[in-house]
Design a protein around this motif. Structure first.
Motif, PDB file in Angstrom:
ATOM      1  N   SER A 123     -13.835   5.646  56.929  1.00 25.75           N
ATOM      2  CA  SER A 123     -13.229   4.627  55.974  1.00 25.75           C
ATOM      3  C   SER A 123     -12.972   5.846  54.990  1.00 25.75           C
ATOM      4  N   GLY A 124     -11.834   6.803  55.378  1.00 24.97           N
ATOM      5  CA  GLY A 124     -11.251   7.476  54.598  1.00 24.97           C
ATOM      6  C   GLY A 124     -12.163   8.840  53.720  1.00 24.97           C
ATOM      7  N   ALA A 125     -12.948   9.025  54.587  1.00 19.34           N
ATOM      8  CA  ALA A 125     -14.225   9.933  53.860  1.00 19.34           C
ATOM      9  C   ALA A 125     -13.662  11.350  53.430  1.00 19.34           C
ATOM     10  N   ARG A 126     -13.268  11.652  54.640  1.00 19.14           N
ATOM     11  CA  ARG A 126     -12.274  13.564  54.744  1.00 19.14           C
ATOM     12  C   ARG A 126     -11.000  13.351  54.283  1.00 19.14           C
ATOM     13  N   LEU A 127     -10.652  12.481  53.863  1.00 17.53           N
ATOM     14  CA  LEU A 127      -8.928  12.578  53.261  1.00 17.53           C
ATOM     15  C   LEU A 127      -9.872  12.895  51.862  1.00 17.53           C
ATOM     16  N   ASN A 128     -10.495  11.903  51.150  1.00 18.91           N
ATOM     17  CA  ASN A 128     -11.035  11.160  50.339  1.00 18.91           C
ATOM     18  C   ASN A 128     -11.434  12.769  49.491  1.00 18.91           C
ATOM     19  N   GLU A 129     -11.767  13.577  50.154  1.00 14.71           N
ATOM     20  CA  GLU A 129     -12.791  14.961  50.198  1.00 14.71           C
ATOM     21  C   GLU A 129     -11.643  15.597  49.494  1.00 14.71           C
ATOM     22  N   ALA A 130     -10.492  15.619  50.445  1.00 17.55           N
ATOM     23  CA  ALA A 130      -9.247  16.240  50.739  1.00 17.55           C
ATOM     24  C   ALA A 130      -8.960  16.699  49.561  1.00 17.55           C
ATOM     25  N   LEU A 131      -8.996  14.975  49.204  1.00 15.18           N
ATOM     26  CA  LEU A 131      -7.398  14.740  48.100  1.00 15.18           C
ATOM     27  C   LEU A 131      -8.421  15.262  46.647  1.00 15.18           C
ATOM     28  N   ARG A 133     -10.508  17.430  46.580  1.00 11.77           N
ATOM     29  CA  ARG A 133     -11.055  19.133  46.239  1.00 11.77           C
ATOM     30  C   ARG A 133      -9.952  19.765  45.517  1.00 11.77           C
ATOM     31  N   SER A 134      -8.753  18.538  46.234  1.00 18.22           N
ATOM     32  CA  SER A 134      -7.661  19.931  46.126  1.00 18.22           C
ATOM     33  C   SER A 134      -7.578  19.787  44.425  1.00 18.22           C
ATOM     34  N   THR A 135      -7.532  18.356  43.990  1.00 17.76           N
ATOM     35  CA  THR A 135      -7.028  18.595  43.160  1.00 17.76           C
ATOM     36  C   THR A 135      -7.825  18.823  41.238  1.00 17.76           C
ATOM     37  N   LEU A 136      -9.022  18.247  41.935  1.00 20.76           N
ATOM     38  CA  LEU A 136     -10.156  19.095  40.562  1.00 20.76           C
ATOM     39  C   LEU A 136     -10.731  19.783  40.545  1.00 20.76           C
ATOM     40  N   ASP A 137     -10.412  20.904  39.023  1.00 20.47           N
ATOM     41  CA  ASP A 137     -12.540  21.992  39.501  1.00 20.47           C
ATOM     42  C   ASP A 137     -13.310  21.516  39.673  1.00 20.47           C
ATOM     43  N   ARG A 206      -0.061   2.573  19.834  1.00 22.67           N
ATOM     44  CA  ARG A 206       0.395   4.169  20.286  1.00 22.67           C
ATOM     45  C   ARG A 206       0.246   4.502  21.783  1.00 22.67           C
ATOM     46  N   ILE A 207       0.964   5.625  22.117  1.00 25.60           N
ATOM     47  CA  ILE A 207       0.684   6.060  23.167  1.00 25.60           C
ATOM     48  C   ILE A 207      -0.022   7.207  23.068  1.00 25.60           C
ATOM     49  N   VAL A 208      -0.361   8.271  24.219  1.00 21.01           N
ATOM     50  CA  VAL A 208      -0.870   9.704  23.402  1.00 21.01           C
ATOM     51  C   VAL A 208      -1.026   9.908  24.883  1.00 21.01           C
ATOM     52  N   VAL A 209      -0.045  11.253  25.060  1.00 23.55           N
ATOM     53  CA  VAL A 209       0.729  11.715  26.455  1.00 23.55           C
ATOM     54  C   VAL A 209      -0.419  13.419  26.803  1.00 23.55           C
ATOM     55  N   VAL A 210      -1.536  13.557  27.626  1.00 27.64           N
ATOM     56  CA  VAL A 210      -2.174  14.926  27.452  1.00 27.64           C
ATOM     57  C   VAL A 210      -0.453  15.674  28.435  1.00 27.64           C
ATOM     58  N   PRO A 211      -0.586  17.118  27.743  1.00 28.69           N
ATOM     59  CA  PRO A 211      -0.322  17.335  28.029  1.00 28.69           C
ATOM     60  C   PRO A 211      -0.753  18.146  29.951  1.00 28.69           C
ATOM     61  N   ARG A 212      -0.068  18.577  30.956  1.00 31.20           N
ATOM     62  CA  ARG A 212       0.074  19.180  32.373  1.00 31.20           C
ATOM     63  C   ARG A 212      -1.275  18.845  32.689  1.00 31.20           C
ATOM     64  N   ALA A 213      -2.150  17.390  32.427  1.00 33.07           N
ATOM     65  CA  ALA A 213      -2.652  16.357  33.052  1.00 33.07           C
ATOM     66  C   ALA A 213      -1.849  15.233  33.863  1.00 33.07           C
ATOM     67  N   HIS A 215      -3.537  11.754  37.156  1.00 34.91           N
ATOM     68  CA  HIS A 215      -3.661  10.671  37.048  1.00 34.91           C
ATOM     69  C   HIS A 215      -5.226  10.496  36.151  1.00 34.91           C
ATOM     70  N   LEU A 216      -6.103  11.064  36.713  1.00 36.17           N
ATOM     71  CA  LEU A 216      -7.380  11.613  36.476  1.00 36.17           C
ATOM     72  C   LEU A 216      -7.892  12.324  35.050  1.00 36.17           C
ATOM     73  N   VAL A 217      -6.873  11.588  34.389  1.00 32.58           N
ATOM     74  CA  VAL A 217      -6.804  12.323  33.501  1.00 32.58           C
ATOM     75  C   VAL A 217      -7.936  12.964  32.289  1.00 32.58           C
ATOM     76  N   SER A 218      -8.799  12.194  32.343  1.00 29.71           N
ATOM     77  CA  SER A 218     -10.331  12.411  32.173  1.00 29.71           C
ATOM     78  C   SER A 218     -11.307  13.797  32.614  1.00 29.71           C
ATOM     79  N   LEU A 219     -10.808  14.272  33.291  1.00 25.01           N
ATOM     80  CA  LEU A 219     -11.135  14.861  34.049  1.00 25.01           C
ATOM     81  C   LEU A 219     -10.021  15.980  34.794  1.00 25.01           C
ATOM     82  N   ASP A 220      -9.187  16.223  34.295  1.00 23.98           N
ATOM     83  CA  ASP A 220      -7.812  16.927  34.473  1.00 23.98           C
ATOM     84  C   ASP A 220      -8.037  17.634  32.969  1.00 23.98           C
ATOM     85  N   ALA A 221      -7.869  16.780  31.948  1.00 18.31           N
ATOM     86  CA  ALA A 221      -8.135  17.637  30.798  1.00 18.31           C
ATOM     87  C   ALA A 221      -9.274  17.376  29.710  1.00 18.31           C
ATOM     88  N   PRO A 222     -10.787  17.456  30.373  1.00 21.32           N
ATOM     89  CA  PRO A 222     -11.580  16.335  29.400  1.00 21.32           C
ATOM     90  C   PRO A 222     -11.580  16.708  28.243  1.00 21.32           C
TER      91      PRO A 222
END
Length: 249
Positions: A123-131, A133-137, A206-213, A215-222
Motif C-alpha cells: 500500500s505504498g509503505a516503503r515509498l511513504n517511509e522514504a519520503l 525520512r528524506s524530508t523531515l528531521d 491574513r496570510i502568514v508565510v513561514v520562510p524556508r518551510a 508543505h508540512l510546515v508545522s514539522l518543517d518549522a515547528p
C-alpha cells in the motif's frame, strides 16, 4: 482561556501535533488533537467529509463548545468546512498548507495515482517511509510514525474533497482567519483568492508565510508555526475580550 483544537493532515494522526501541544500546555492554553476518520485510533473507519466535520464538532464540544481551530492540509480543509457549517463553534481559524482549491483539475489525477498505490502489496509503505525520512528531521519522523500511517485513506480523502468549495466556505463566516503556508509549499496556488474569499465574508483574514518551510510546515518549522498559532490565539482572544467589553456597556 480559549481552547485550541488541532487537526492533522492526510495519512498522519494527532501525534503530529506533539510539539504544538507541549507549547500550548506551557502557555496555559487548553488544547485537543483528535484523530479524523480513517486515521490514527480511527483507522478502522473510512474517511468521509461529514464524519470528519462531526469529529471536529465533537472535539470542540469536549473543550467547551468554542475554540480556535487549527488544521494542516487535510485538517485545514476540514477546519474550513467546520467553520462554515458550525460558525458558533469557531472563534478563529488557522488553516495551514491548504491554499489549493479542491476543484483543481489535478485532483482527478491525484485520485488515480492514490488508488493505484493503494493496490500495491505494501500500500505504498516503503515509498511513504522514504519520503518522510528524506524530508523531515528525526523528531518529526518520530512524531508522525507514533500514530501510524493511514496508507489506505488517500483515495477516500480525494473523493471527499470533491464536496468542498473552500472559497465559498471561507466566505460563509466572519471569524478571524490565518492562512499559514510554508514558503516552498506546493499548495499555495490559490492563497490570494482564498484570502479574498475570507475577507468577503467579513473576516479579519491574513496570510502568514513561514520562510524556508515546505508543505508540512508545522514539522518543517515547528517553532515558527507554533508562534503563528500563539499569535492567532492572542489576536482572537483580544478580539473576544474587546467584544465582551463593548457588550457590557
Amino acid at each position: 482561556m480559549l481552547p485550541v483544537v488541532l487537526l492533522h493532515g492526510s495519512r498522519t494522526s494527532a501525534t503530529m501535533w506533539r510539539r504544538q501541544l507541549r507549547a500550548l500546555d506551557a502557555a496555559g492554553i487548553p488544547a485537543l488533537a483528535p484523530d479524523l476518520p480513517g486515521h490514527g485510533t480511527r483507522r478502522g473507519v473510512r474517511f468521509g467529509l461529514d464524519d470528519a466535520v462531526a469529529a471536529v464538532r465533537s472535539a470542540v464540544d469536549d473543550v467547551g463548545g468554542r475554540a480556535l481551530v487549527v488544521g494542516l492540509s487535510l485538517g485545514g480543509y476540514v477546519a474550513i468546512e467546520h467553520r462554515a457549517r458550525h460558525p458558533e463553534q469557531c472563534a478563529g481559524l488557522v488553516a495551514a498548507s491548504c491554499c489549493t482549491s479542491p476543484d483543481t483539475p489535478l485532483r482527478a489525477a491525484w485520485l488515480r495515482i492514490a488508488r493505484r498505490i493503494e493496490r500495491w502489496p505494501d500500500s505504498g509503505a516503503r515509498l511513504n517511509e522514504a519520503l518522510v525520512r528524506s524530508t523531515l528531521d528525526a523528531d518529526s519522523v518520530h512524531d508522525l510514525a507514533a500514530g501510524g500511517f493511514a496508507l489506505d485513506a488517500m483515495g477516500d480523502i480525494l473523493e471527499a474533497m470533491a464536496q468542498v468549495d473552500a472559497r465559498a466556505a471561507l466566505a460563509a463566516s466572519d471569524s478571524p482567519v490565518r492562512l499559514v503556508n510554508g514558503q516552498w509549499d506546493h499548495f499555495r496556488g490559490h492563497e490570494r483568492s482564498m484570502l479574498a474569499a475570507a475577507r468577503s465574508g467579513g473576516a479579519d483574514a491574513r496570510i502568514v508565510v513561514v520562510p524556508r518551510a515546505r508543505h508540512l510546515v508545522s514539522l518543517d518549522a515547528p517553532v515558527a508555526f507554533t508562534r503563528a498559532v500563539l499569535e492567532a490565539h492572542a489576536a482572537v482572544s483580544a478580539g473576544r475580550a474587546a467584544g465582551a467589553a463593548v457588550g457590557s456597556r
